[in-house]
Design an enzyme around this catalytic site. Structure first.
Site, mmCIF file in Angstrom:
data_model
loop_
_atom_site.group_PDB
_atom_site.id
_atom_site.type_symbol
_atom_site.label_atom_id
_atom_site.label_comp_id
_atom_site.label_asym_id
_atom_site.label_seq_id
_atom_site.Cartn_x
_atom_site.Cartn_y
_atom_site.Cartn_z
ATOM 1 N N GLU A 272 87.538 -26.897 43.157
ATOM 2 C CA GLU A 272 87.063 -25.802 44.002
ATOM 3 C C GLU A 272 87.284 -26.178 45.468
ATOM 4 O OE1 GLU A 272 82.795 -23.438 44.607
ATOM 5 O OE2 GLU A 272 82.813 -25.565 44.077
ATOM 6 N N LYS B 261 85.027 -16.530 40.416
ATOM 7 C CA LYS B 261 83.680 -17.001 40.065
ATOM 8 C C LYS B 261 82.742 -15.826 39.824
ATOM 9 C CE LYS B 261 80.163 -20.293 41.644
ATOM 10 N NZ LYS B 261 79.769 -21.215 42.738
ATOM 11 N N CYS C 49 81.868 -24.754 39.632
ATOM 12 C CA CYS C 49 80.697 -25.389 40.242
ATOM 13 C C CYS C 49 79.424 -25.149 39.427
ATOM 14 C CB CYS C 49 80.554 -24.942 41.688
ATOM 15 S SG CYS C 49 79.534 -26.054 42.695
#
Length: 543
Positions: free
Chosen positions: A298, A358, A409
């Site tokens: 990321e 995401k 994440c």
């Protein structure tokens, strides 16, 4: 259904003695919070996790809900304030303490509910189910919840970890909580047996000792079941269970830790390009295997490669050098006023292809709901200048002959997001993450623990790519095949099997969590129902 309670003339005296003992109960609850903290990565003593539920169960035993709420709050604060200290490293104490207190309030609710059911028969079972219910609630509200610090996420080793393959993280949490509450029951039974042996009659000693022995056996039964549950599960091999693909993981590192790391975003991109080119040179020299695919983390390109030709050229340069598609973590402009946290498959010949956006950006970090309201408490919300959008598609990407399940994440701690990815056909899981904003803290270790649980839960290898660490390759049994250090460039190359097997946890989905939640709430409603009826009758009689 409840145990007998003496309501004779000695009740006021007992109440006064109980109040005098309240500090000891508070200390016991605080000790439970400390034990939970020590169980989690950073201290990494997983067996201590059972002492948290045990301490809370003993502390609230026989108390009213109000006292239970206080004791739960104490445990929650002692646990969450240090556990989440990484969240305030660069933004100050207010956001950190606000997050910790908000999570501790859920444990206060748990303490009240635990006190309410503490006089029921089989109370260890109802109490353990309430731990799952409480974690389910705080994993969903507010703003999609924050399922960090769940009991199950402490179990990176040991017998409880295997249960992730059968009931997911909620199943592991339930096993830890049940062992703890059974331990509390065993302590109480042993105390009764001690009193009976010290001054009781022979007729009372026998039953007391048998009850104590049964309670101790019950405590040992759950971890024993967990140890046996390992037998049919995959082992530490990365290559068994399906056709293999050679995967490279790049950790390029950042110029500096903290919130300003991305002020030098071109340097971050260059680090990952150069690390990939260095790997390509090692491949050409015969020192490393040729990868089929490469994973960047990321924020490896916070420069939008769709609009910035120079960034696109640098990524293409790295892909051409390594001769394999790269999964790039990029911040992309749009849609509209938003930006997108995106994984892009970058082919060495055709350039950018499939993407994953995401789906669960972090509130107050990647987007700010009710900005004016939260600005009243802290102007740090304005560090988020543009809100990230919420993606809508599951992140299964075809690259290099592999079906890669991408989560970004903190998404790794959300059960449904990872489950959707595996159900959509992922043969391996990838976690793209950037932990540079948390410096040299335990956040990276805590996040890696979630990846280890996911590996066991779905019987898949999990590849973690971090800008500054910790990057890792996690085997299907949760063990670490490779791992990097914080703020150190690294490159891994491993053969990884593309698995299509299913675990019981995958087939059951959220059913264990909902079933255990219903079990715990049912016990609470059994207590609350008569109390509510009694109050309503009292009000009617007073009219």
């Amino acid at each position: 259904m409840t145990e007998a309670v003496d309501t004779g003339s000695g009740a006021p005296e007992r109440t006064q003695r109980s109040r005098r003992r309240l500090p000891w109960r508070t200390l016991l609850a605080a000790g439970g919070g400390l034990a939970l903290l020590l169980a989690f990565p950073g201290y990494s003593l997983p067996p201590l996790a059972v002492l948290g539920p045990a301490a809370l169960a003993l502390a609230v035993r026989g108390r009213r809900a109000r006292s239970g709420a206080w004791l739960g709050l104490v445990l929650g604060l002692v646990f969450f304030v240090p556990l989440l200290s990484w969240s305030g490293v660069y933004v100050g104490p207010f956001p950190w303490l606000a997050l910790a207190v908000s999570q501790a309030l859920f444990v206060a609710l748990l303490g009240a509910a635990t006190a309410a059911v503490s006089r029921f028969r089989l109370w260890p079972l109802w109490t353990a189910a309430l731990w799952v219910a409480d974690e389910a609630l705080r994993g969903r509200v507010p703003f999609g919840g924050f399922p960090w610090g769940r009991l199950g996420l402490s179990q990176t080793d040991g017998p409880f970890l295997s249960l992730a393959a059968y009931g997911g993280v909620p199943g592991v949490s339930f096993a830890v909580a049940l062992t703890g509450t059974l331990l509390a029951a065993a302590v109480l039974a042993l105390a009764r047996a001690w009193r009976a042996a010290d001054g009781g009659t022979s007729s009372s000693r026998g039953p007391a000792l048998r009850t104590a022995a049964a309670a101790v056996a019950a405590v040992l039964a759950v971890p024993l079941l967990g140890a046996l549950a390992w037998l049919p599960l995959p082992g530490p091999s990365l290559t068994e269970g399906g056709p293999t693909r050679t995967v490279a993981v790049i950790q390029g590192d950042v110029p500096e830790a903290g919130l300003d790391f991305n002020a030098r975003r071109r340097a971050v991109l260059d680090n990952h390009v150069q690390q990939t080119i260095s790997l390509a040179a090692a491949v050409q020299a015969g020192d490393r295997a040729q990868p089929d695919l490469v994973v960047w983390p990321e924020n490896s390109s916070d420069i939008d490669p769709y609009t910035n030709e120079d960034a696109a050229r640098q990524i293409s340069r790295a892909a051409e050098a390594i001769g394999a598609p790269i999964l790039v973590g990029a911040v992309v402009d749009g849609p509209g006023r938003f930006i997108s946290n995106t994984g892009i498959v970058w082919d060495p010949e055709t350039g950018p292809g499939d993407t994953y956006v995401k789906r669960h950006p972090v509130p107050l970090a990647e987007y700010v709901p009710a900005r004016d309201f939260f600005r009243f408490f802290s102007d740090k919300v304005d560090l988020v200048r543009r809100d990230f959008t919420h993606g809508t598609e599951v992140g299964v990407l075809e690259m290099g002959g592999a079906q890669v399940g991408d989560v970004i994440c903190f998404e790794v701690v959300y059960d449904s997001l990872v489950a959707d990815t595996v159900e959509a056909g992922a043969g391996m899981l990838v976690v793209q993450t950037n932990n540079a904003t948390f410096g040299f803290t335990d956040e990276s270790e805590q996040q890696l623990a979630a990846s280890r649980l996911r590996a066991v839960e779905f019987g898949r290898t999990v590849v973690v790519a971090a800008t500054s660490g910790i990057s890792a390759v996690v085997a299907p049994d949760g063990s670490l095949a490779r791992r990097s250090e914080l703020f150190t460039p690294a490159a891994f190359v491993e053969d990884v099997a593309q698995r299509d097997s299913t675990t019981l946890a995958e087939r059951l989905g959220a059913a264990p969590e909902w079933g255990l939640t219903a079990l715990g709430l049912g016990a609470v409603l059994t207590v609350a129902g008569p109390a509510v009826r009694h109050r309503l009758q009292g009000r009617r009689a007073g009219r």
